[in-house]
Design a protein around this motif. Structure first.
Motif, PDB file in Angstrom:
ATOM      1  N   ASN A  46      33.249  41.507  79.525  1.00 36.35           N
ATOM      2  CA  ASN A  46      33.006  40.103  78.842  1.00 36.35           C
ATOM      3  C   ASN A  46      34.176  39.333  78.907  1.00 36.35           C
ATOM      4  O   ASN A  46      33.880  38.011  79.160  1.00 36.35           O
ATOM      5  CB  ASN A  46      32.463  40.568  77.411  1.00 36.35           C
ATOM      6  N   MET A  49      34.623  37.527  82.076  1.00 36.77           N
ATOM      7  CA  MET A  49      33.575  36.440  82.497  1.00 36.77           C
ATOM      8  C   MET A  49      33.731  35.461  81.632  1.00 36.77           C
ATOM      9  O   MET A  49      33.653  34.274  82.178  1.00 36.77           O
ATOM     10  CB  MET A  49      32.185  37.329  82.134  1.00 36.77           C
ATOM     11  N   ALA A  50      34.212  35.521  80.413  1.00 38.17           N
ATOM     12  CA  ALA A  50      34.368  34.455  79.562  1.00 38.17           C
ATOM     13  C   ALA A  50      35.669  33.456  80.085  1.00 38.17           C
ATOM     14  O   ALA A  50      35.419  32.411  80.136  1.00 38.17           O
ATOM     15  CB  ALA A  50      34.658  34.707  78.295  1.00 38.17           C
ATOM     16  N   SER A  53      35.038  31.770  83.402  1.00 40.27           N
ATOM     17  CA  SER A  53      33.794  30.949  83.479  1.00 40.27           C
ATOM     18  C   SER A  53      32.780  31.116  84.580  1.00 40.27           C
ATOM     19  O   SER A  53      32.278  30.373  85.159  1.00 40.27           O
ATOM     20  CB  SER A  53      34.576  29.435  83.883  1.00 40.27           C
ATOM     21  N   TYR A  55      29.333  34.126  84.641  1.00 38.34           N
ATOM     22  CA  TYR A  55      28.567  34.939  83.895  1.00 38.34           C
ATOM     23  C   TYR A  55      27.985  36.018  84.982  1.00 38.34           C
ATOM     24  O   TYR A  55      26.993  35.640  85.629  1.00 38.34           O
ATOM     25  CB  TYR A  55      27.484  34.575  83.215  1.00 38.34           C
ATOM     26  N   ARG A 198      37.226  29.291  77.201  1.00 32.50           N
ATOM     27  CA  ARG A 198      37.779  30.286  78.531  1.00 32.50           C
ATOM     28  C   ARG A 198      39.096  30.262  78.469  1.00 32.50           C
ATOM     29  O   ARG A 198      39.985  30.621  79.619  1.00 32.50           O
ATOM     30  CB  ARG A 198      37.291  29.321  79.794  1.00 32.50           C
ATOM     31  N   THR A 229      21.174  37.900  73.265  1.00 31.26           N
ATOM     32  CA  THR A 229      20.849  37.245  74.441  1.00 31.26           C
ATOM     33  C   THR A 229      19.976  36.016  74.263  1.00 31.26           C
ATOM     34  O   THR A 229      19.073  35.781  73.474  1.00 31.26           O
ATOM     35  CB  THR A 229      20.044  38.219  75.361  1.00 31.26           C
ATOM     36  N   ILE A 248      21.446  35.312  79.184  1.00 30.52           N
ATOM     37  CA  ILE A 248      22.601  35.394  78.986  1.00 30.52           C
ATOM     38  C   ILE A 248      23.211  35.883  77.770  1.00 30.52           C
ATOM     39  O   ILE A 248      22.280  35.509  76.635  1.00 30.52           O
ATOM     40  CB  ILE A 248      23.498  34.213  79.181  1.00 30.52           C
ATOM     41  N   GLU A 249      24.174  36.977  77.720  1.00 33.57           N
ATOM     42  CA  GLU A 249      24.541  37.393  76.314  1.00 33.57           C
ATOM     43  C   GLU A 249      25.778  36.323  75.683  1.00 33.57           C
ATOM     44  O   GLU A 249      26.545  36.089  76.579  1.00 33.57           O
ATOM     45  CB  GLU A 249      24.988  38.804  76.494  1.00 33.57           C
ATOM     46  N   LEU A 250      25.593  36.292  74.556  1.00 33.01           N
ATOM     47  CA  LEU A 250      26.340  35.089  73.710  1.00 33.01           C
ATOM     48  C   LEU A 250      26.854  35.732  72.416  1.00 33.01           C
ATOM     49  O   LEU A 250      26.111  36.336  71.722  1.00 33.01           O
ATOM     50  CB  LEU A 250      25.867  33.671  73.718  1.00 33.01           C
ATOM     51  N   MET A 277      30.928  33.664  76.144  1.00 38.78           N
ATOM     52  CA  MET A 277      29.993  34.313  76.816  1.00 38.78           C
ATOM     53  C   MET A 277      30.224  36.126  76.508  1.00 38.78           C
ATOM     54  O   MET A 277      31.643  36.556  76.307  1.00 38.78           O
ATOM     55  CB  MET A 277      30.482  34.424  78.448  1.00 38.78           C
ATOM     56  N   GLY A 278      29.429  36.799  76.635  1.00 41.56           N
ATOM     57  CA  GLY A 278      29.162  38.119  76.107  1.00 41.56           C
ATOM     58  C   GLY A 278      29.646  38.536  75.061  1.00 41.56           C
ATOM     59  O   GLY A 278      29.284  37.563  73.880  1.00 41.56           O
TER      60      GLY A 278
END
Length: 361
Positions: A46, A49-50, A53, A55, A198, A229, A248-250, A277-278
């Motif tokens: 996660n 990914m964050a 930038s 996902y 980010r 999500t 998307i998981e946030l 993200m995540g």
């Protein structure tokens, strides 16, 4: 005398081969697969990914494997790959109010509408090494899926309803895209939030921590932290409406901050915001604290000179890829530069030694 070390392409190839051997480790130990990293090192995935930038859990897991667990190097790999991808369009704004929640807590209201959901968290663990994981491994259990959308309104809306919270800023302007346009000053709030989301987690965390220790005008409560999500939709001109293209998981955090008022604003609660993200709640909370600290000017507060209030300082130093590139470039060959510095020092020493020798004689 200093001379340049020669090796060239053969030396670089040998370094790459050695790196591959070190990444693999002992061949007698089973190789770590991308699937294992994706499923069992989710928090690392996660973060990559964050800060990358992009996902994509599979690509983030691959980057972690390739980088031997160096998360900043993995972020670098993911960002580099991201630049090769075509861009088909932009998604519609995500509605976090419709999030399928796996974790939702509030430090401000005990009986929050919709309830509190502890979810998967380290908050209540004892922080003791579990040697059973080394000896026996873990017993697989049934995976708990995100729940269906529940009636869980954003908690800050309760304060907003009573007029105690600053109103949300409404705008139809399209925010700048930091992944396509270079950073520029002055940076508005959408751009600041992108950079923080980010930015390097450690840097943003340290800035947030500094505000809690008094280096800034903020005393925050976590109004709400929610993880889950959300559906991602994209408007298709040929169809004339938006269609769902994935989920998307946030992690979203809204903080409540004390505010005694200013020349332009009445006494009220103000908000800090973080969306990442995540599952990355430490990062989301940190972003929300720094976001609030950077809003001093628009709220009519005084700048006390805290680092977290300096927009240029925070935004120009929070990106770990830029920081890494500038820092690590000094280990690359600088032979010519150093030779000139060396000769300059020798010249200065000779000039300084001549009067000293004459005085001694």
């Amino acid at each position: 005398m200093y001379v340049a070390t020669k090796g060239g392409e053969r030396a670089i190839d040998a370094a790459h081969q050695w790196l591959a051997e070190e990444r693999r480790g002992d061949p007698a130990v089973p190789e770590l697969t991308v699937d294992q990293i994706r499923e069992q090192m989710t928090l690392a995935v996660n973060r990559v990914m964050a800060e990358g930038s992009l996902y994509d859990p599979d690509l983030a897991a691959l980057a972690i494997k390739q980088a031997r667990g160096d998360l900043i190097e993995a972020v670098f790999l993911l960002r580099a790959y991201r630049t090769t991808l075509p861009r088909f369009g932009a998604s519609e704004p995500v509605d976090t109010g419709e999030m399928r929640i796996t974790r939702r807590i509030s430090a401000t209201f005990k009986d929050a509408p919709g309830g509190q959901i502890l979810g998967p968290t380290f908050d209540y663990t004892h922080r003791l090494l579990d040697f059973k994981l080394m000896a026996e491994g873990e017993t697989p259990t049934a995976q708990q899926k995100p729940s269906d959308p529940v009636d869980a309104p954003h908690i800050l809306s309760l304060l907003d309803r009573d007029g105690l919270m600053e109103p949300l800023e409404q705008t139809d302007a399209t925010p700048a895209d930091l992944t396509r346009e270079p950073m520029s000053m002055p940076a508005d709030r959408p751009l600041r939030l992108q950079a923080l989301a980010r930015g390097d987690e450690g840097f943003v965390l340290s800035m947030a921590y500094s505000t809690q220790r008094g280096y800034g005008r903020t005393h925050a409560f976590v109004g709400e932290l929610r993880i889950g999500t959300c559906d991602v939709e994209m408007f298709v001109p040929e169809l004339g409406f938006a269609i769902e293209i994935g989920e998307i998981e946030l992690t979203e955090c809204e903080t409540v901050n004390q505010f005694t008022g200013s020349k332009t604003q009445p006494p009220q609660f103000t908000r800090g915001y973080g969306l990442v993200m995540g599952q990355s709640e430490r990062k989301a909370i940190s972003v929300s604290l720094v976001d609030r600290a950077l809003r001093w000017e628009e709220l009519g507060e005084d700048n006390v000179g805290a680092p977290a209030q300096d927009t240029e300082f925070v935004l120009y130093h929070c990106d770990n890829i830029q920081a890494t590139g500038f820092l690590e470039h000094i280990k690359l060959p600088h032979y010519v530069d150093f030779q000139s510095e060396l000769e300059l020092i020798r010249k200065i020493r000779r000039a300084a030694e001549t009067p000293m020798q004459e005085a001694a004689e």
